[in-house]
Scaffold this motif. Structure first.
Motif, PDB file in Angstrom:
ATOM      1  N   PHE A   1       0.830  -1.211   0.000  1.00  0.00           N
ATOM      2  CA  PHE A   1       0.000   0.000   0.000  1.00  0.00           C
ATOM      3  C   PHE A   1       0.860   1.254   0.000  1.00  0.00           C
ATOM      4  N   LEU A   2       1.883   1.303   0.849  1.00  0.00           N
ATOM      5  CA  LEU A   2       2.710   2.502   0.964  1.00  0.00           C
ATOM      6  C   LEU A   2       3.474   2.784  -0.321  1.00  0.00           C
ATOM      7  N   GLN A   3       3.849   1.750  -1.035  1.00  0.00           N
ATOM      8  CA  GLN A   3       4.551   1.955  -2.296  1.00  0.00           C
ATOM      9  C   GLN A   3       3.670   2.657  -3.322  1.00  0.00           C
ATOM     10  N   ALA A   4       2.357   2.418  -3.227  1.00  0.00           N
ATOM     11  CA  ALA A   4       1.435   2.991  -4.213  1.00  0.00           C
ATOM     12  C   ALA A   4       0.724   4.248  -3.706  1.00  0.00           C
ATOM     13  N   PHE A   5       0.864   4.576  -2.424  1.00  0.00           N
ATOM     14  CA  PHE A   5       0.112   5.693  -1.852  1.00  0.00           C
ATOM     15  C   PHE A   5       0.623   7.030  -2.395  1.00  0.00           C
ATOM     16  N   PRO A   6      -0.281   7.901  -2.883  1.00  0.00           N
ATOM     17  CA  PRO A   6       0.135   9.224  -3.388  1.00  0.00           C
ATOM     18  C   PRO A   6       0.376  10.186  -2.229  1.00  0.00           C
ATOM     19  N   ALA A   7       1.617  10.358  -1.848  1.00  0.00           N
ATOM     20  CA  ALA A   7       1.941  11.169  -0.677  1.00  0.00           C
ATOM     21  C   ALA A   7       1.561  12.636  -0.854  1.00  0.00           C
ATOM     22  N   ASN A   8       1.665  13.149  -2.079  1.00  0.00           N
ATOM     23  CA  ASN A   8       1.264  14.539  -2.356  1.00  0.00           C
ATOM     24  C   ASN A   8       1.862  15.520  -1.347  1.00  0.00           C
ATOM     25  N   HIS A   9       3.156  15.550  -1.270  1.00  0.00           N
ATOM     26  CA  HIS A   9       3.909  16.470  -0.409  1.00  0.00           C
ATOM     27  C   HIS A   9       3.804  16.142   1.081  1.00  0.00           C
ATOM     28  N   LEU A  10       3.139  15.057   1.438  1.00  0.00           N
ATOM     29  CA  LEU A  10       3.124  14.636   2.839  1.00  0.00           C
ATOM     30  C   LEU A  10       4.511  14.100   3.178  1.00  0.00           C
ATOM     31  N   PRO A  11       5.193  14.652   4.188  1.00  0.00           N
ATOM     32  CA  PRO A  11       6.561  14.233   4.519  1.00  0.00           C
ATOM     33  C   PRO A  11       6.565  12.871   5.214  1.00  0.00           C
ATOM     34  N   LEU A  12       6.368  11.856   4.429  1.00  0.00           N
ATOM     35  CA  LEU A  12       6.142  10.507   4.940  1.00  0.00           C
ATOM     36  C   LEU A  12       7.436   9.700   4.948  1.00  0.00           C
ATOM     37  N   GLN A  13       7.717   9.068   6.067  1.00  0.00           N
ATOM     38  CA  GLN A  13       8.830   8.130   6.140  1.00  0.00           C
ATOM     39  C   GLN A  13       8.398   6.894   6.915  1.00  0.00           C
ATOM     40  N   THR A  14       9.049   5.785   6.644  1.00  0.00           N
ATOM     41  CA  THR A  14       8.680   4.520   7.268  1.00  0.00           C
ATOM     42  C   THR A  14       9.819   4.017   8.151  1.00  0.00           C
ATOM     43  N   VAL A  15       9.412   3.302   9.193  1.00  0.00           N
ATOM     44  CA  VAL A  15      10.347   2.639  10.090  1.00  0.00           C
ATOM     45  C   VAL A  15       9.909   1.184  10.192  1.00  0.00           C
ATOM     46  N   THR A  16      10.852   0.282  10.113  1.00  0.00           N
ATOM     47  CA  THR A  16      10.559  -1.145  10.174  1.00  0.00           C
ATOM     48  C   THR A  16      10.789  -1.674  11.578  1.00  0.00           C
ATOM     49  N   VAL A  17       9.885  -2.547  12.023  1.00  0.00           N
ATOM     50  CA  VAL A  17      10.026  -3.176  13.325  1.00  0.00           C
ATOM     51  C   VAL A  17       9.761  -4.674  13.169  1.00  0.00           C
ATOM     52  N   ALA A  18      10.515  -5.480  13.887  1.00  0.00           N
ATOM     53  CA  ALA A  18      10.355  -6.936  13.787  1.00  0.00           C
ATOM     54  C   ALA A  18       9.643  -7.525  14.999  1.00  0.00           C
ATOM     55  N   ILE A  19       9.553  -6.761  16.089  1.00  0.00           N
ATOM     56  CA  ILE A  19       8.959  -7.258  17.327  1.00  0.00           C
ATOM     57  C   ILE A  19       7.482  -6.914  17.352  1.00  0.00           C
ATOM     58  N   PRO A  20       6.595  -7.875  17.674  1.00  0.00           N
ATOM     59  CA  PRO A  20       5.159  -7.581  17.737  1.00  0.00           C
ATOM     60  C   PRO A  20       4.832  -6.627  18.879  1.00  0.00           C
ATOM     61  N   GLY A  21       3.711  -5.928  18.739  1.00  0.00           N
ATOM     62  CA  GLY A  21       3.207  -5.094  19.811  1.00  0.00           C
ATOM     63  C   GLY A  21       3.410  -3.614  19.557  1.00  0.00           C
ATOM     64  N   VAL A  22       2.476  -2.813  20.104  1.00  0.00           N
ATOM     65  CA  VAL A  22       2.506  -1.377  19.877  1.00  0.00           C
ATOM     66  C   VAL A  22       3.692  -0.716  20.571  1.00  0.00           C
ATOM     67  N   VAL A  23       4.140  -1.257  21.698  1.00  0.00           N
ATOM     68  CA  VAL A  23       5.253  -0.641  22.427  1.00  0.00           C
ATOM     69  C   VAL A  23       6.535  -0.682  21.599  1.00  0.00           C
ATOM     70  N   ALA A  24       6.851  -1.822  21.032  1.00  0.00           N
ATOM     71  CA  ALA A  24       8.048  -1.933  20.195  1.00  0.00           C
ATOM     72  C   ALA A  24       7.947  -1.012  18.982  1.00  0.00           C
ATOM     73  N   ALA A  25       6.750  -0.922  18.402  1.00  0.00           N
ATOM     74  CA  ALA A  25       6.570  -0.060  17.236  1.00  0.00           C
ATOM     75  C   ALA A  25       6.785   1.408  17.594  1.00  0.00           C
ATOM     76  N   LEU A  26       6.198   1.843  18.703  1.00  0.00           N
ATOM     77  CA  LEU A  26       6.349   3.241  19.090  1.00  0.00           C
ATOM     78  C   LEU A  26       7.790   3.573  19.477  1.00  0.00           C
ATOM     79  N   ASN A  27       8.436   2.675  20.185  1.00  0.00           N
ATOM     80  CA  ASN A  27       9.828   2.926  20.562  1.00  0.00           C
ATOM     81  C   ASN A  27      10.735   2.988  19.335  1.00  0.00           C
ATOM     82  N   ALA A  28      10.446   2.166  18.335  1.00  0.00           N
ATOM     83  CA  ALA A  28      11.215   2.231  17.091  1.00  0.00           C
ATOM     84  C   ALA A  28      10.998   3.578  16.402  1.00  0.00           C
ATOM     85  N   GLY A  29       9.769   4.057  16.427  1.00  0.00           N
ATOM     86  CA  GLY A  29       9.464   5.336  15.811  1.00  0.00           C
ATOM     87  C   GLY A  29      10.068   6.515  16.549  1.00  0.00           C
ATOM     88  N   LEU A  30      10.164   6.423  17.877  1.00  0.00           N
ATOM     89  CA  LEU A  30      10.708   7.527  18.666  1.00  0.00           C
ATOM     90  C   LEU A  30      12.118   7.905  18.227  1.00  0.00           C
TER      91      LEU A  30
END
Length: 320
Positions: free
Chosen positions: A47-76
């Motif tokens: 989905f992200l590869q095809a999403f039209p960002a239209n100047h939205l400053p979008l970046q992705t972070v990859t996480v391998a550990i399940p759960g919202v805590v690991a995801a948020l800490n990776a994003g921080l």
């Protein structure tokens, strides 16, 4: 002030599309959007590869550990803004979301966190009830949420809700979300651990009902299925709540909380009296809820006690 928006997501590309589109429509443009994606989540990556960002400053972070805590800490680790706003992939912030958030942070340097209302959609219906008391930790340990029902003027609170919460990055610069939170997905009460830590450090939390997101509760891909009882999810929820409160209550309030939680409890975390209240209608289900809640209390106590024992042995100071 520069704004970063952090969105953890997992296998909900249609919901994520609605969320990102809402960020594109902000009256105060977002300066950075971080989407944290599980490494195995091929649906979202496509989905992200095809999403039209239209100047939205979008970046992705990859996480391998399940759960919202690991995801948020990776994003921080990737946050660059002066204000960090967190929302769910199944939410759509209102157009003035960031503008209203910034107004509170600019008005008072003592404010460390800002939250608002999430308007919950159930198909064509919206939960439109109202409550005056929101985000409070009562003296004996009961948490009053009601973030999705708050009305009235902005006010100080104890706890914010994960779908609509923002932080001054200066306030959380040395903090991370608590990795002891149990669960493989939602990890309920992760936000309470952070907000109570900020309050203990002297920062103020504000809840403003006008800071709003539309919330479309989507399917979860873990043991916590929202309205369907699952013993593991219940144990995890109560464990997390117990651990957080034991760490943030004074010794006397800690004792009162444990007695109240075991004997009384709430409709979400049963104590003996709640079991008596619901048993006539729920029967064996009420008994399962009681035992799961008691087990979660015990496991939360064990986790809290283990940390205390480790600190005594090593002489370390706990860093949240």
């Amino acid at each position: 002030m520069k704004n970063t928006v952090l969105i953890p997501t997992y296998r909900r590309p249609l919901d994520l599309s609605r969320c990102l589109s809402a960020l594109q429509a902000q009256t105060k443009p977002v300066d950075q959007v971080i989407v944290v994606v599980r490494d195995t989540d091929t649906q979202t990556w496509q989905f992200l590869q095809a999403f039209p960002a239209n100047h939205l400053p979008l970046q992705t972070v990859t996480v391998a550990i399940p759960g919202v805590v690991a995801a948020l800490n990776a994003g921080l680790a990737a946050v660059e803004g002066d204000v960090l706003s967190i929302t769910d992939d199944d939410a759509a912030p209102h157009p003035d979301w960031l503008e209203r958030i910034n107004a509170h942070f600019l008005a008072d340097i003592r404010i460390g966190g800002v939250g608002g209302r999430d308007w919950i959609h159930h198909g064509d219906k919206i939960e439109d009830d109202s409550r005056a008391v929101v985000g409070q930790l009562q003296w004996f340990g009961r948490i009053i949420g009601n973030h999705h029902l708050g009305v009235g003027e902005p006010r100080f609170v104890d706890v914010l809700k994960g779908v609509n919460m923002s932080f001054r990055t200066q306030a959380i610069a040395k903090l991370r979300f608590d990795e002891r939170m149990r669960g493989t997905g939602a990890q309920v009460h992760f936000e309470m651990a952070l907000t109570l830590t900020l309050k203990r450090a002297g920062w103020q939390m504000i809840y403003d009902p006008q800071i709003a997101v539309d919330h479309y509760p989507a399917q979860r891909f873990d043991e916590d299925q929202r309205n369907n009882f699952n013993a593991i999810a219940q144990i995890n929820l109560v464990h997390n709540e117990t651990l957080v409160l034991l760490e943030h209550l004074s010794p006397l309030r800690r004792l009162i909380f444990l007695v109240w939680a075991i004997l009384v409890g709430t409709r979400d975390c049963f104590g003996l009296i709640q079991w008596l209240r619901f048993f006539p209608n729920q029967g064996r289900l009420a008994t399962r809820k009681l035992f799961a809640s008691w087990r979660g209390r015990w496991q939360g106590w064990q986790t809290w006690q283990a940390i205390g024992d480790r600190l005594q042995v090593t002489g370390d100071r706990l860093q949240v």
